[in-house]
Design a protein around this motif. Structure first.
Motif, short mmCIF file in Angstrom:
data_model
loop_
_atom_site.label_atom_id
_atom_site.label_comp_id
_atom_site.label_asym_id
_atom_site.label_seq_id
_atom_site.Cartn_x
_atom_site.Cartn_y
_atom_site.Cartn_z
N LEU A 95 -0.39 2.13 -9.20
CA LEU A 95 0.89 2.45 -9.81
C LEU A 95 0.69 3.25 -11.10
CD1 LEU A 95 3.95 2.32 -10.15
CD2 LEU A 95 3.67 0.03 -11.15
N ASP A 96 -0.23 2.82 -11.94
CA ASP A 96 -0.45 3.53 -13.20
C ASP A 96 -0.91 4.96 -12.96
OD1 ASP A 96 0.34 1.41 -14.76
OD2 ASP A 96 -1.69 0.65 -15.11
N GLU A 97 -1.76 5.14 -11.96
CA GLU A 97 -2.22 6.50 -11.64
C GLU A 97 -1.06 7.35 -11.12
OE1 GLU A 97 -6.82 5.38 -10.37
OE2 GLU A 97 -5.22 5.39 -8.87
N ALA A 98 -0.20 6.75 -10.29
CA ALA A 98 0.96 7.48 -9.77
C ALA A 98 1.91 7.85 -10.90
CB ALA A 98 1.68 6.64 -8.72
N LEU A 99 2.13 6.95 -11.84
CA LEU A 99 2.99 7.24 -12.98
C LEU A 99 2.46 8.40 -13.80
CD1 LEU A 99 3.83 3.59 -14.12
CD2 LEU A 99 5.41 5.22 -13.04
#
Length: 264
Positions: free
Chosen positions: A226-230
């Motif tokens: 999720l953090d990478e996608a954000l």
């Protein structure tokens, strides 16, 4: 129109239509056709005037996959070319479709098997004629999936259904394909070409830089946390926020008029 033996291309309204043109062989993929398709897709990716792409087939089939007659003949002759085709042709073709910085629509005018089906899975949208069907034919010829099918198919229908389709090799008709999420629309056969071009032309008139970023962030998110996608979304939004198309869209909204996008 550029007409050559195995491939047809037409450009109209910002849309490049690429037609596999071996109808008597159900558009089976020879070395020549694969090489021409790869070159044509790469050219479409690099040509600013091309703002959307439609991939379709001539005759009654979309694409029957590998031309097994040529494949067997080359194997029997001791030619190593068949063993290189995944590296030299299929992987680059799928990579070019997926990385295309503009929308790619598969207009499935008939059956799609093996690598032909995988090419469709790699496209951004799939419109199917009522006569279309999909067959994961790899196991039937003693081979595993290629052309990215192991990655694309399960992202469309889930692991369990993808495993079923690959292991059993059963055909999926257009109605079931719509139910499974393999296609977004089923259209009468004689209306497919018109509908596909209309969808592509509508996209071609849109904010194509935005479409490129949508494809980019979706691809990144498929294998990220999720953090990478954000972070990828943040970077893309920073770029898009500075585009002329974003400003035009906002100004058009305020002025209550239709925006005119330039892809800039």
């Amino acid at each position: 129109m550029t007409t050559e033996d195995v491939l047809l291309t037409t450009d109209a309204h910002g849309v490049r239509t690429v037609t596999l043109n071996r109808p008597k062989a159900y558009n089976a993929l020879t070395v020549e056709l694969k090489e021409r398709l790869l070159a044509t897709l790469r050219d479409a990716a690099e040509t600013p005037e091309v703002r959307a792409v439609v991939l379709t087939g001539a005759g009654k089939a979309f694409c029957a996959g590998q031309d097994l007659k040529q494949h067997v003949a080359l194997l029997q002759a001791g030619d190593p070319a068949p063993l290189r085709t995944v590296t030299d042709h299929y992987n680059p073709i799928v990579r070019t479709i997926v990385d295309m910085p503009k929308p790619v629509i598969a207009a499935l005018n008939g059956p799609a098997a093996g690598a032909g089906a995988a090419f469709a899975y790699a496209c951004d949208l799939r419109l199917a004629a009522a006569s279309a069907n999909f067959v994961m034919a790899f196991a039937g010829v003693g081979l595993g999936p290629d052309s990215g099918a192991s990655w694309t198919l399960q992202r469309l229908v889930g692991y369990g259904r993808a495993a079923e389709l690959m292991l059993l090799g059963r055909p999926v008709d257009a109605v079931e394909a719509l139910r499974l999420g393999l296609v977004s629309e089923v259209i009468e056969d004689d209306e497919l070409a018109t509908r596909a071009h209309a969808v592509a032309a509508n996209l071609a008139a849109g904010p194509t830089l935005t479409y490129a970023k949508i494809k980019e962030v979706l691809s990144a998110a498929a294998t990220s946390t999720l953090d990478e996608a954000l972070a990828v979304e943040d970077a893309a939004q920073t770029v898009l926020g500075a585009t002329a198309d974003h400003r035009e869209a906002v100004e058009a909204f305020v002025a209550k008029r239709k925006p005119e996008f330039q892809g800039k």
